[in-house]
Design a protein around this motif. Structure first.
Motif, PDB file in Angstrom:
ATOM      1  N   ARG A 132      -8.136 -15.642  -2.794  1.00 21.78           N
ATOM      2  CA  ARG A 132      -8.387 -16.141  -1.442  1.00 21.78           C
ATOM      3  C   ARG A 132      -7.817 -15.231  -0.360  1.00 21.78           C
ATOM      4  N   GLY A 133      -6.631 -14.680  -0.606  1.00 21.94           N
ATOM      5  CA  GLY A 133      -6.032 -13.803   0.391  1.00 21.94           C
ATOM      6  C   GLY A 133      -6.869 -12.575   0.662  1.00 21.94           C
ATOM      7  N   ILE A 134      -7.448 -12.002  -0.396  1.00 26.54           N
ATOM      8  CA  ILE A 134      -8.313 -10.830  -0.259  1.00 26.54           C
ATOM      9  C   ILE A 134      -9.549 -11.182   0.556  1.00 26.54           C
ATOM     10  N   LEU A 135     -10.145 -12.326   0.263  1.00 29.99           N
ATOM     11  CA  LEU A 135     -11.382 -12.721   0.933  1.00 29.99           C
ATOM     12  C   LEU A 135     -11.170 -13.089   2.393  1.00 29.99           C
ATOM     13  N   ALA A 136      -9.917 -13.280   2.799  1.00 29.46           N
ATOM     14  CA  ALA A 136      -9.617 -13.587   4.196  1.00 29.46           C
ATOM     15  C   ALA A 136      -9.462 -12.330   5.050  1.00 29.46           C
ATOM     16  N   ASP A 137      -9.415 -11.162   4.429  1.00 29.14           N
ATOM     17  CA  ASP A 137      -9.262  -9.912   5.176  1.00 29.14           C
ATOM     18  C   ASP A 137     -10.496  -9.649   6.040  1.00 29.14           C
ATOM     19  N   MET A 170      10.599  -9.953  -0.931  1.00 28.35           N
ATOM     20  CA  MET A 170       9.785  -8.829  -1.357  1.00 28.35           C
ATOM     21  C   MET A 170       8.850  -8.423  -0.219  1.00 28.35           C
ATOM     22  N   GLN A 171       8.708  -7.125  -0.027  1.00 31.86           N
ATOM     23  CA  GLN A 171       7.766  -6.583   0.938  1.00 31.86           C
ATOM     24  C   GLN A 171       6.759  -5.700   0.210  1.00 31.86           C
ATOM     25  N   LEU A 172       5.515  -5.752   0.658  1.00 32.98           N
ATOM     26  CA  LEU A 172       4.484  -4.870   0.120  1.00 32.98           C
ATOM     27  C   LEU A 172       3.902  -4.072   1.272  1.00 32.98           C
ATOM     28  N   TYR A 173       4.123  -2.776   1.232  1.00 37.21           N
ATOM     29  CA  TYR A 173       3.545  -1.872   2.216  1.00 37.21           C
ATOM     30  C   TYR A 173       2.149  -1.516   1.710  1.00 37.21           C
ATOM     31  N   HIS A 174       1.146  -1.816   2.512  1.00 32.52           N
ATOM     32  CA  HIS A 174      -0.221  -1.747   2.027  1.00 32.52           C
ATOM     33  C   HIS A 174      -1.167  -1.465   3.180  1.00 32.52           C
ATOM     34  N   HIS A 175      -2.424  -1.245   2.827  1.00 37.25           N
ATOM     35  CA  HIS A 175      -3.500  -1.333   3.804  1.00 37.25           C
ATOM     36  C   HIS A 175      -4.484  -2.367   3.257  1.00 37.25           C
ATOM     37  N   PRO A 176      -5.003  -3.269   4.119  1.00 39.07           N
ATOM     38  CA  PRO A 176      -5.861  -4.339   3.617  1.00 39.07           C
ATOM     39  C   PRO A 176      -7.062  -3.867   2.817  1.00 39.07           C
ATOM     40  N   PHE A 177      -7.558  -2.646   3.078  1.00 39.31           N
ATOM     41  CA  PHE A 177      -8.742  -2.186   2.365  1.00 39.31           C
ATOM     42  C   PHE A 177      -8.462  -1.012   1.428  1.00 39.31           C
ATOM     43  N   GLU A 188     -12.880   5.436  -2.617  1.00 42.32           N
ATOM     44  CA  GLU A 188     -12.173   6.317  -1.678  1.00 42.32           C
ATOM     45  C   GLU A 188     -13.106   6.825  -0.591  1.00 42.32           C
ATOM     46  N   PRO A 189     -14.284   7.403  -0.935  1.00 44.13           N
ATOM     47  CA  PRO A 189     -15.180   7.842   0.142  1.00 44.13           C
ATOM     48  C   PRO A 189     -15.718   6.703   0.996  1.00 44.13           C
ATOM     49  N   LEU A 190     -16.041   5.563   0.402  1.00 48.75           N
ATOM     50  CA  LEU A 190     -16.558   4.452   1.199  1.00 48.75           C
ATOM     51  C   LEU A 190     -15.530   3.962   2.217  1.00 48.75           C
ATOM     52  N   VAL A 191     -14.310   3.726   1.746  1.00 48.04           N
ATOM     53  CA  VAL A 191     -13.268   3.206   2.636  1.00 48.04           C
ATOM     54  C   VAL A 191     -12.858   4.253   3.663  1.00 48.04           C
TER      55      VAL A 191
END
Length: 229
Positions: free
Chosen positions: A208-213, A1-8, A111-114
């Motif tokens: 944990r994965g989110i907090l490692a970004d 499985m692949q997830l195309y994403h942006h970390p934020f 959306e505006p913050l990011v």
């Protein structure tokens, strides 16, 4: 499985949290949507993240579609830990809140913050890059206070945001708050119930994965990875 994403991208973060709860570790492919790369547009013509690609399955674009697909294909295996309730009426409340966070809170706050504080750092001028829009940031920082109070009201009345059990609603809200919290734009003193609820979600191993970004040259806020904030 692949997830195309942006970390934020908060919608991508929501799907990453879902996959972690299912025990799935996808290959993460970072996408900068403003670059409009043809190979990504072939997967999702709207040019938005996230997009999930699984072998022998058409690409699944968008957080809502991916969440429903995961529940339909893997939800029953979670038993009483299923993230979308069995009862139709309970599902209505979960879906209502997911829509609230992914649409209302996204437009009002994340959306505006990011966009202003993260994306525009990497965008060229012809892509909309440049210095942050101070007016947009002020509005987002004012709006987040209202959303925190709403989360606090839900958390005080229920065990989790949509009812007795952790659901898509909790992960959606946490995904959006986590992006804002990295930037230090969450006034946690506004609502103690919202803060206590978020501490519970953030303490889950699946977070944990989110907090490692991280963003080069932009360290996270002091509360971001602190489980006892």
């Amino acid at each position: 499985m692949q997830l195309y994403h942006h970390p934020f991208c908060p919608h991508s973060r929501f799907v990453r949290l879902l996959l972690a709860e299912y025990g799935i570790e996808p290959e993460l492919v970072e996408v900068r949507v403003w670059e409009r790369k043809p190979e990504f547009l072939a997967l999702n013509p709207s040019g938005e993240t996230p997009v999930m690609v699984e072998e022998h399955v058409p690409s699944a674009p968008g957080a809502a579609i991916i969440a429903e697909y995961l529940d339909e294909t893997r939800g029953l295996a979670l038993g009483d830990r299923r993230l979308l309730p069995h009862a139709p009426l309970e599902r209505i409340e979960v879906r209502r809140l997911v829509q609230w966070f992914h649409e209302k809170m996204f437009l009002d706050v994340t959306e505006p913050l990011v966009r202003e504080r993260i994306y525009k750092r990497y965008m060229k001028s012809d892509q909309g890059g440049g210095p942050p829009d101070a007016t947009a940031l002020r509005a987002a920082r004012a709006n987040i206070r209202y959303h925190l109070k709403y989360i606090g009201w839900l958390a005080k009345a229920r065990n989790w945001l949509a009812g007795d059990r952790l659901s898509h609603a909790d992960l959606a809200a946490a995904a959006h708050l986590s992006a804002a919290d990295y930037l230090g734009d969450v006034p946690w003193d506004v609502d103690e119930d919202a803060r206590a609820w978020y501490a519970r979600v953030k303490s889950r191993p699946t977070f944990r994965g989110i907090l490692a970004d991280s963003i080069p040259g932009m360290p996270p806020s002091a509360t971001y990875a602190d489980l006892d904030f």
